[in-house]
Design a protein around this motif. Structure first.
Motif, PDB file in Angstrom:
ATOM      1  N   GLY A 311      91.182  -1.194  71.277  1.00  0.00           N
ATOM      2  CA  GLY A 311      91.493   0.213  71.467  1.00  0.00           C
ATOM      3  C   GLY A 311      92.076   0.917  70.268  1.00  0.00           C
ATOM      4  N   TYR A 312      91.938   0.346  69.070  1.00  0.00           N
ATOM      5  CA  TYR A 312      92.455   1.000  67.862  1.00  0.00           C
ATOM      6  C   TYR A 312      91.404   1.958  67.313  1.00  0.00           C
ATOM      7  CZ  TYR A 312      96.364  -2.267  67.703  1.00  0.00           C
ATOM      8  OH  TYR A 312      97.501  -2.988  68.013  1.00  0.00           O
ATOM      9  N   SER A 313      91.857   3.138  66.884  1.00  0.00           N
ATOM     10  CA  SER A 313      90.932   4.134  66.356  1.00  0.00           C
ATOM     11  C   SER A 313      90.422   3.758  64.975  1.00  0.00           C
ATOM     12  CB  SER A 313      91.618   5.506  66.296  1.00  0.00           C
ATOM     13  OG  SER A 313      92.805   5.429  65.509  1.00  0.00           O
ATOM     14  N   GLU A 314      91.216   3.009  64.214  1.00  0.00           N
ATOM     15  CA  GLU A 314      90.834   2.596  62.872  1.00  0.00           C
ATOM     16  C   GLU A 314      91.212   1.129  62.653  1.00  0.00           C
ATOM     17  OE1 GLU A 314      89.236   4.271  60.624  1.00  0.00           O
ATOM     18  OE2 GLU A 314      89.213   6.232  61.621  1.00  0.00           O
ATOM     19  N   PRO A 315      90.352   0.344  61.982  1.00  0.00           N
ATOM     20  CA  PRO A 315      90.698  -1.052  61.698  1.00  0.00           C
ATOM     21  C   PRO A 315      92.005  -1.185  60.921  1.00  0.00           C
ATOM     22  CG  PRO A 315      88.372  -0.689  61.296  1.00  0.00           C
ATOM     23  CD  PRO A 315      88.966   0.666  61.566  1.00  0.00           C
ATOM     24  N   SER A 316      92.291  -0.233  60.030  1.00  0.00           N
ATOM     25  CA  SER A 316      93.509  -0.329  59.219  1.00  0.00           C
ATOM     26  C   SER A 316      94.764  -0.311  60.080  1.00  0.00           C
ATOM     27  CB  SER A 316      93.553   0.812  58.199  1.00  0.00           C
ATOM     28  OG  SER A 316      93.535   2.071  58.862  1.00  0.00           O
ATOM     29  N   VAL A 317      94.715   0.429  61.206  1.00  0.00           N
ATOM     30  CA  VAL A 317      95.871   0.473  62.115  1.00  0.00           C
ATOM     31  C   VAL A 317      96.078  -0.899  62.758  1.00  0.00           C
ATOM     32  CG1 VAL A 317      96.882   1.602  64.132  1.00  0.00           C
ATOM     33  CG2 VAL A 317      95.447   2.923  62.552  1.00  0.00           C
ATOM     34  N   PHE A 318      94.976  -1.520  63.143  1.00  0.00           N
ATOM     35  CA  PHE A 318      95.043  -2.869  63.709  1.00  0.00           C
ATOM     36  C   PHE A 318      95.575  -3.862  62.683  1.00  0.00           C
ATOM     37  CE2 PHE A 318      92.410  -6.877  64.099  1.00  0.00           C
ATOM     38  CZ  PHE A 318      93.273  -7.506  64.993  1.00  0.00           C
ATOM     39  N   PHE A 319      95.078  -3.775  61.426  1.00  0.00           N
ATOM     40  CA  PHE A 319      95.522  -4.709  60.393  1.00  0.00           C
ATOM     41  C   PHE A 319      97.033  -4.607  60.168  1.00  0.00           C
ATOM     42  CE2 PHE A 319      91.083  -4.465  58.226  1.00  0.00           C
ATOM     43  CZ  PHE A 319      90.559  -5.213  59.278  1.00  0.00           C
ATOM     44  N   ARG A 320      97.545  -3.371  60.132  1.00  0.00           N
ATOM     45  CA  ARG A 320      98.994  -3.194  59.938  1.00  0.00           C
ATOM     46  C   ARG A 320      99.780  -3.770  61.116  1.00  0.00           C
ATOM     47  NH1 ARG A 320      97.433   1.938  57.933  1.00  0.00           N
ATOM     48  NH2 ARG A 320      97.973   2.932  59.917  1.00  0.00           N
ATOM     49  N   ALA A 321      99.290  -3.513  62.331  1.00  0.00           N
ATOM     50  CA  ALA A 321      99.985  -4.029  63.519  1.00  0.00           C
ATOM     51  C   ALA A 321      99.981  -5.555  63.523  1.00  0.00           C
ATOM     52  CB  ALA A 321      99.318  -3.495  64.787  1.00  0.00           C
ATOM     53  N   PHE A 322      98.844  -6.146  63.162  1.00  0.00           N
ATOM     54  CA  PHE A 322      98.752  -7.598  63.196  1.00  0.00           C
ATOM     55  C   PHE A 322      99.671  -8.231  62.154  1.00  0.00           C
ATOM     56  CE2 PHE A 322      96.927 -11.821  62.710  1.00  0.00           C
ATOM     57  CZ  PHE A 322      96.682 -12.168  64.026  1.00  0.00           C
ATOM     58  N   ARG A 323      99.744  -7.621  60.984  1.00  0.00           N
ATOM     59  CA  ARG A 323     100.655  -8.141  59.966  1.00  0.00           C
ATOM     60  C   ARG A 323     102.110  -8.030  60.434  1.00  0.00           C
ATOM     61  NH1 ARG A 323     100.809  -9.249  54.466  1.00  0.00           N
ATOM     62  NH2 ARG A 323      98.694  -8.546  54.051  1.00  0.00           N
ATOM     63  N   HIS A 324     102.422  -6.953  61.136  1.00  0.00           N
ATOM     64  CA  HIS A 324     103.780  -6.784  61.670  1.00  0.00           C
ATOM     65  C   HIS A 324     104.098  -7.879  62.694  1.00  0.00           C
ATOM     66  CE1 HIS A 324     107.388  -4.816  63.202  1.00  0.00           C
ATOM     67  NE2 HIS A 324     106.890  -4.909  64.420  1.00  0.00           N
ATOM     68  N   TRP A 325     103.107  -8.233  63.545  1.00  0.00           N
ATOM     69  CA  TRP A 325     103.335  -9.252  64.572  1.00  0.00           C
ATOM     70  C   TRP A 325     103.479 -10.649  63.983  1.00  0.00           C
ATOM     71  CZ3 TRP A 325      98.380  -7.228  67.335  1.00  0.00           C
ATOM     72  CH2 TRP A 325      98.679  -6.042  68.018  1.00  0.00           C
ATOM     73  N   THR A 326     102.631 -10.985  63.037  1.00  0.00           N
ATOM     74  CA  THR A 326     102.509 -12.380  62.603  1.00  0.00           C
ATOM     75  C   THR A 326     102.889 -12.643  61.153  1.00  0.00           C
ATOM     76  OG1 THR A 326     100.201 -12.121  61.887  1.00  0.00           O
ATOM     77  CG2 THR A 326     100.574 -12.649  64.222  1.00  0.00           C
ATOM     78  N   GLY A 327     103.010 -11.583  60.363  1.00  0.00           N
ATOM     79  CA  GLY A 327     103.259 -11.771  58.949  1.00  0.00           C
ATOM     80  C   GLY A 327     102.007 -12.122  58.169  1.00  0.00           C
ATOM     81  N   LEU A 328     100.845 -12.107  58.842  1.00  0.00           N
ATOM     82  CA  LEU A 328      99.567 -12.458  58.221  1.00  0.00           C
ATOM     83  C   LEU A 328      98.555 -11.347  58.469  1.00  0.00           C
ATOM     84  CD1 LEU A 328      99.246 -16.106  59.593  1.00  0.00           C
ATOM     85  CD2 LEU A 328      99.999 -15.469  57.286  1.00  0.00           C
ATOM     86  N   THR A 329      97.557 -11.229  57.599  1.00  0.00           N
ATOM     87  CA  THR A 329      96.423 -10.372  57.902  1.00  0.00           C
ATOM     88  C   THR A 329      95.531 -11.109  58.900  1.00  0.00           C
ATOM     89  OG1 THR A 329      94.991 -11.288  56.186  1.00  0.00           O
ATOM     90  CG2 THR A 329      96.482  -9.481  55.530  1.00  0.00           C
ATOM     91  N   PRO A 330      94.644 -10.387  59.612  1.00  0.00           N
ATOM     92  CA  PRO A 330      93.713 -11.094  60.510  1.00  0.00           C
ATOM     93  C   PRO A 330      92.910 -12.171  59.799  1.00  0.00           C
ATOM     94  CG  PRO A 330      93.699  -8.741  60.980  1.00  0.00           C
ATOM     95  CD  PRO A 330      94.538  -8.916  59.740  1.00  0.00           C
ATOM     96  N   GLY A 331      92.473 -11.899  58.572  1.00  0.00           N
ATOM     97  CA  GLY A 331      91.705 -12.898  57.833  1.00  0.00           C
ATOM     98  C   GLY A 331      92.518 -14.135  57.509  1.00  0.00           C
ATOM     99  N   GLU A 332      93.774 -13.934  57.115  1.00  0.00           N
ATOM    100  CA  GLU A 332      94.644 -15.076  56.816  1.00  0.00           C
ATOM    101  C   GLU A 332      94.923 -15.902  58.065  1.00  0.00           C
ATOM    102  OE1 GLU A 332      97.153 -12.999  53.122  1.00  0.00           O
ATOM    103  OE2 GLU A 332      97.908 -12.900  55.196  1.00  0.00           O
ATOM    104  N   TYR A 333      95.137 -15.218  59.187  1.00  0.00           N
ATOM    105  CA  TYR A 333      95.397 -15.925  60.450  1.00  0.00           C
ATOM    106  C   TYR A 333      94.182 -16.770  60.835  1.00  0.00           C
ATOM    107  CZ  TYR A 333      96.497 -16.723  65.375  1.00  0.00           C
ATOM    108  OH  TYR A 333      96.746 -17.310  66.598  1.00  0.00           O
ATOM    109  N   ARG A 334      92.991 -16.174  60.758  1.00  0.00           N
ATOM    110  CA  ARG A 334      91.768 -16.889  61.127  1.00  0.00           C
ATOM    111  C   ARG A 334      91.543 -18.095  60.212  1.00  0.00           C
ATOM    112  NH1 ARG A 334      86.872 -13.137  62.066  1.00  0.00           N
ATOM    113  NH2 ARG A 334      87.306 -13.486  64.270  1.00  0.00           N
ATOM    114  N   ALA A 335      91.775 -17.920  58.910  1.00  0.00           N
ATOM    115  CA  ALA A 335      91.579 -19.015  57.960  1.00  0.00           C
ATOM    116  C   ALA A 335      92.561 -20.142  58.220  1.00  0.00           C
ATOM    117  CB  ALA A 335      91.736 -18.491  56.531  1.00  0.00           C
TER     118      ALA A 335
END
Length: 350
Positions: A311-335
């Protein structure tokens, strides 16, 4: 807090009976098991009675320790019988088609137990029957979920002329010995998966069941509804989490619409969530984070598509939220997850 993570979670006494019968067939002494978990025979006399999930979980833990088999859960699943699962087992068997059986299983799953959540994902090629267990990291969970998956295969196979699995997915690492898995599931095996799941061909969706009995099914459905009404109601938090999950599939969730669905004003919704120690925004964030991590572990969708699904309007908003939650970018988390899974289980066992 998840849909089922509650100190009041329970399972049907009929399920406990079925597990104990299976354990006896494997050579364990029933009385010793009951004494070890602090349960009396009288508590199991009514098949529609309930047993605290914590007690049932302790039983699974003991069985995992005492059954002499590389995978105690698979051994137990081979000895579970549909009958002791009471009304839901008979309801599934009497359904006209597989899709109707699965719909009944989803609606009445709480009658069997609240130790996990059964979900169904469908597309043009496959039906993915997913089980998300409560307390996935506990040792007893592997035994319990493998027993359930084994039992489901044994129950479905005789009901369909052309039953087969496309794939079986397991949340734990690949074991060194996989012969029992291959013999039972007879399909591709995936370990270190995001969920425990059985994947069936979509062509089976409307397949007729051999034991279909619509008049009996109708009677059983009425009984199931009465039993469901007797169970303790889910918390408001659980209901909100369920609705958020549904709304996220269609874009940004709407708090006002969610409140209307619950027949509450937005102010009353906020107040009652606060009384349960939560808030709308906290539940939205938690739901998004759990779904994001699950999609990233699964590895099939690009991060930009996951952002849309959440439900995010822009991927960048999701990326910022995910980094806030985990300290990682989505790509870093997946890797990181892929590297851990690779060390634990590089083979799919197929």
């Amino acid at each position: 807090m998840s849909l089922i993570d509650s100190p009041h979670a329970s399972v049907g006494a009929s399920v406990t009976q079925a597990v104990l019968h299976a354990a006896q067939r494997l050579g364990l002494e029933r009385g010793a098991l009951l004494a070890a978990i602090g349960l009396e025979e009288s508590q199991l006399a009514d098949p529609d009675a309930r047993v605290p999930f914590a007690i049932q979980e302790r039983l699974w833990e003991l069985l995992g320790e005492r059954i002499d088999h590389p995978e105690p859960g698979l051994a137990l699943g081979q000895h579970l019988a549909p009958g002791p699962f009471s009304v839901l087992g008979y309801l599934l068997q009497s359904s006209p088609t597989l899709s109707e059986a699965l719909a009944a299983g989803l609606r009445y799953q709480r009658l069997v137990g609240e130790g996990g959540e059964l979900c169904l994902e469908e597309d043009a090629e496959a039906l993915r029957l997913i089980y998300r267990p409560l307390h996935p990291g506990r040792p007893a969970t592997r035994t319990r979920v493998l027993a359930l998956m084994s039992f489901w295969v044994r129950m479905m196979a005789p009901l369909l002329d052309d039953f087969r699995l496309l794939r079986a997915e397991f949340g734990h690492p690949a074991p060194a010995e996989q012969a029992a898995y291959r013999e039972l599931f007879a399909c591709e095996l995936r370990f270190c998966a995001a969920d425990y799941a059985l994947v069936l061909p979509a062509a089976l969706r409307d397949a007729s069941l051999i034991q279909a009995n619509p008049p009996l099914q109708q009677l059983l459905r009425q009984h199931a509804e009465a039993l469901l009404a007797r169970l303790p109601s889910e918390s408001l938090v659980a209901r909100v989490v369920t609705l958020l999950g549904a709304q996220l599939a269609h874009g940004e969730p709407n708090r006002a619409e969610l409140a209307r669905t619950l027949h509450l004003s937005e102010r009353t919704l906020q107040r009652r969530l606060a009384e349960e120690g939560s808030s709308y925004q906290q539940l939205l964030n938690d739901t998004r984070r759990q779904l994001a991590e699950r999609h990233l572990r699964d590895g099939r969708l690009p991060a930009a598509e996951i952002a849309v699904l959440l439900g995010y309007s822009e991927p960048s908003v999701f990326f910022r939220a995910f980094r806030h939650w985990t300290g990682l970018t989505p790509g870093e988390y997946r890797a990181r997850y892929a590297a851990q899974a690779g060390r634990a289980a590089p083979t799919d066992g197929s």
